[in-house]
Design an enzyme around this catalytic site. Structure first.
Site, PDB file in Angstrom:
ATOM      1  N   ASP A   1      -4.046  -5.705  -6.416  1.00  0.00           N
ATOM      2  CA  ASP A   1      -4.940  -5.693  -5.060  1.00  0.00           C
ATOM      3  C   ASP A   1      -3.948  -6.722  -4.328  1.00  0.00           C
ATOM      4  OD1 ASP A   1      -6.402  -6.562  -2.879  1.00  0.00           O
ATOM      5  OD2 ASP A   1      -8.006  -6.324  -4.004  1.00  0.00           O
TER       6      ASP A   1
ATOM      7  N   CYS B   1       0.998  -1.162   0.088  1.00  0.00           N
ATOM      8  CA  CYS B   1       0.111  -0.156  -0.017  1.00  0.00           C
ATOM      9  C   CYS B   1       0.937   1.225   0.043  1.00  0.00           C
ATOM     10  CB  CYS B   1      -1.104   0.101   1.203  1.00  0.00           C
ATOM     11  SG  CYS B   1      -1.790  -1.366   1.276  1.00  0.00           S
ATOM     12  N   ALA B   2       1.857   0.997  -0.993  1.00  0.00           N
ATOM     13  CA  ALA B   2       2.841   2.185  -0.816  1.00  0.00           C
ATOM     14  C   ALA B   2       2.704   3.675  -1.364  1.00  0.00           C
ATOM     15  CB  ALA B   2       3.820   1.645  -2.107  1.00  0.00           C
ATOM     16  N   ALA B   3       1.801   3.949  -2.223  1.00  0.00           N
ATOM     17  CA  ALA B   3       1.607   5.331  -2.750  1.00  0.00           C
ATOM     18  C   ALA B   3       1.010   5.958  -1.855  1.00  0.00           C
ATOM     19  CB  ALA B   3       0.552   5.389  -3.949  1.00  0.00           C
TER      20      ALA B   3
ATOM     21  N   CYS C   1      -2.391   5.398   9.931  1.00  0.00           N
ATOM     22  CA  CYS C   1      -2.466   6.953  10.278  1.00  0.00           C
ATOM     23  C   CYS C   1      -3.857   7.030  11.169  1.00  0.00           C
ATOM     24  CB  CYS C   1      -2.159   7.702   9.137  1.00  0.00           C
ATOM     25  SG  CYS C   1      -3.425   7.582   7.828  1.00  0.00           S
TER      26      CYS C   1
ATOM     27  N   GLY D   1       4.341   7.240  -1.793  1.00  0.00           N
ATOM     28  CA  GLY D   1       5.371   6.860  -2.001  1.00  0.00           C
ATOM     29  C   GLY D   1       6.809   7.355  -0.965  1.00  0.00           C
TER      30      GLY D   1
END
Length: 423
Positions: free
Chosen positions: A287, A240-242, A356, A244
Site C-alpha cells: 500500500d 500503482c503500476a499494474a 484515466c 504494467g
C-alpha cells in the site's frame, strides 16, 4: 449441448451479470464466466456482450414497440443480444432468430415458455432494421453526464457519447522503432508514436508478440510515460503500476524501475509482461500510503486510482456498475498519494500525475488543489509530438478525451500533469 451456441449463451450470462448484479465484465471473466470456451468462443462472447452494452438503449428502442411488458432479466438479455446481432452486426435474420429460440428453449423455467415470443419479436425487429441507423448514440448516465456538461458543454459531451458508441481500436507501444512496427504489422503510426491496428486483429497471433517486441496500450495511456521522459540509469518509481504498460515503457528507456502496486495478483501479470518483453523492473506489492522507499527517486509516475470514466468506450460495462458514490473517496485518495509521492522525489526530480478520468475533480482540479497545498510545486507544460494546443489546460496539464482524433478512431480519456517540486 444440442446445438446451443456456447458463445451466445455466455454473452447473455455476462450481460445479466453486469445489468442485474452490477459486476464488471473483467470481474466475471476472472471468476470463470468463460471457462470451458475455446479462445474464439471466448473472444466472440466478450465482443457480443460489449457491443450489446454499448448499444443497450438502442436495442431497447427496437424492442419496445413489440413488447407489452418488460421481460424477465434472462429473456431480456437474450433479446437484446439478438437485436445487436441483427442490427449492429447485420447477421442473417434466420440464423439469429433460430439461435435465440434455441437458447430460450434451453434456458429452463426462466425462458423456455417464451420461445414463441422470441421468434415473433425478433422477426419484427429484423423487418424494422432500417430504423436502427437513425437511433442516436446512448446518453451517459445522469450523474456523469451532468458533470461533463458543466465541464465541457453539450456539444463536446455529445461527441464523447458518439465516440463511446464506436468500439475502441487496439493500440500498441513498440519496444523499438514504432515506424518499423507499423510497417511490419500493417498498422497506422499515430502522431504520438503509438501503432494502431486494423479492426479484427488477434493480438497473440501477430508477429513479435511472443518475442516481446510490443505490448497493448491505448495511445492516450502511453503519453504519460512519454511525458515523464525517463532517461537511462535514472531511478524511477511507477506508483500503482499494474498491469504494467507504463512500467514496460520506463524499463525500455533504460531506467532503474521500481513498480509498486497494492495488488499482488496484478503484479504477477506485470512480471509476466516484463518477462515476455525481456525487460527488468523491481516489483513491490504494498500500500503506497504505508510503504516507505529506501531512498529518493529521480522521477515518479503516479497513475492514481480513479473513476475510469475515460475508458468507457473500451469498457462499456462501467456506466452500468458505477455511480457517483465513490468519487469523493477517490479524490481524497488521489490527493493523499500525490502528497506522499512528492516526499520521495530527489532534488530536481519530477512527477507525472495521471488519471484515466474525464472528471475535472480527478484531474484539473486535483492539480489546482495540490498547487495550493504545496507552494514549491510547479506544473510544467507538456510538450509531446502529436499534441494539439487545445488539449493543454491553463495550468499546463494535458486533457485527453475520447472525441479527440475522430478521424483516427479516438482515444481514451486521460488527464496528465508534469510536476516539479522545490522544498
Amino acid at each position: 449441448m444440442g446445438g446451443i451456441d456456447l458463445a451466445r449463451r455466455a454473452a447473455c450470462a455476462l450481460l445479466t451479470g453486469v445489468i442485474e448484479e452490477h459486476r464488471t465484465l473483467s470481474e466475471q471473466i476472472a471468476g470463470g464466466a468463460l471457462d470451458g470456451l475455446s479462445p474464439p468462443e471466448r473472444a466472440r462472447a466478450q465482443r457480443l456482450a460489449q457491443t450489446t452494452l454499448r448499444n443497450l438503449p438502442r436495442a431497447d428502442a427496437m424492442l419496445k414497440p413489440h413488447l407489452r411488458k418488460s421481460p424477465p432479466p434472462d429473456l431480456r438479455a437474450l433479446l437484446r443480444l439478438a437485436v445487436i446481432e441483427l442490427c449492429a452486426e447485420d447477421a442473417a435474420p434466420h440464423g439469429v432468430v433460430n439461435a435465440a429460440v434455441s437458447l430460450a428453449r434451453a434456458g429452463g423455467q426462466r425462458t423456455e415458455g417464451f420461445t414463441g415470443l422470441v421468434n415473433a419479436v425478433l422477426r419484427k425487429v429484423a423487418e424494422a432494421r432500417p430504423a436502427w441507423d437513425s437511433l442516436p448514440p446512448p446518453a451517459l448516465p445522469g450523474w456523469l453526464r451532468g458533470r461533463l456538461m458543466s465541464a465541457y458543454g453539450k456539444v463536446a459531451v455529445q461527441r464523447m457519447e458518439a465516440a463511446h458508441l464506436a468500439s475502441a481500436p487496439i493500440d500498441l507501444t513498440a519496444k523499438g522503432d514504432p515506424a518499423a512496427l507499423a510497417a511490419r504489422l500493417g498498422g497506422t503510426l499515430l502522431p504520438t508514436g503509438s501503432v494502431r491496428l486494423a479492426p479484427g486483429a488477434h493480438v497473440t497471433d501477430l508477429p513479435g508478440y511472443a518475442e516481446g517486441d510490443w505490448w497493448v496500450q491505448d495511445a492516450a495511456a502511453a503519453m504519460a510515460a512519454r511525458a515523464l521522459a525517463p532517461r537511462a540509469g535514472e531511478k524511477v518509481l511507477d506508483l500503482c503500476a499494474a498491469p504494467g504498460g507504463k512500467t514496460l515503457q520506463l524499463a525500455a528507456a533504460g531506467a532503474e524501475v521500481t513498480a509498486l502496486d497494492i495488488s499482488a495478483p496484478r503484479l504477477a501479470r506485470l512480471r509476466e509482461n516484463l518477462e515476455r518483453c525481456g525487460l527488468r523492473a523491481r516489483t513491490v506489492a504494498a500500500d503506497a500510503l504505508d510503504w516507505q522507499p529506501e531512498g529518493h527517486f529521480d522521477a515518479i509516475l503516479l497513475d492514481a486510482p480513479c473513476s475510469a470514466t475515460g475508458t468507457i468506450r473500451r469498457h462499456p460495462d462501467l456506466p452500468h456498475v458505477k455511480d457517483a458514490a465513490g468519487i469523493k473517496a477517490l479524490i481524497a485518495l488521489q490527493a493523499a498519494l500525490l502528497d506522499r509521492a512528492l516526499t520521495w522525489l530527489a532534488p530536481g526530480g519530477r512527477l507525472v500525475f495521471v488519471t484515466c478520468s474525464l472528471l475535472p475533480e480527478e484531474g484539473e482540479r486535483q492539480i489546482e488543489a495540490a498547487l495550493t497545498r504545496h507552494p514549491g510545486l510547479r506544473c510544467t507544460t507538456i510538450d509531446l509530438p502529436g499534441i494539439e494546443p487545445g488539449w493543454i489546460t491553463p495550468t499546463g496539464g494535458l486533457r485527453l478525451r475520447p472525441d479527440y482524433w475522430p478521424d483516427l478512431g479516438g482515444m481514451d480519456g486521460f488527464f496528465i500533469a508534469s510536476l516539479t517540486f522545490t522544498r
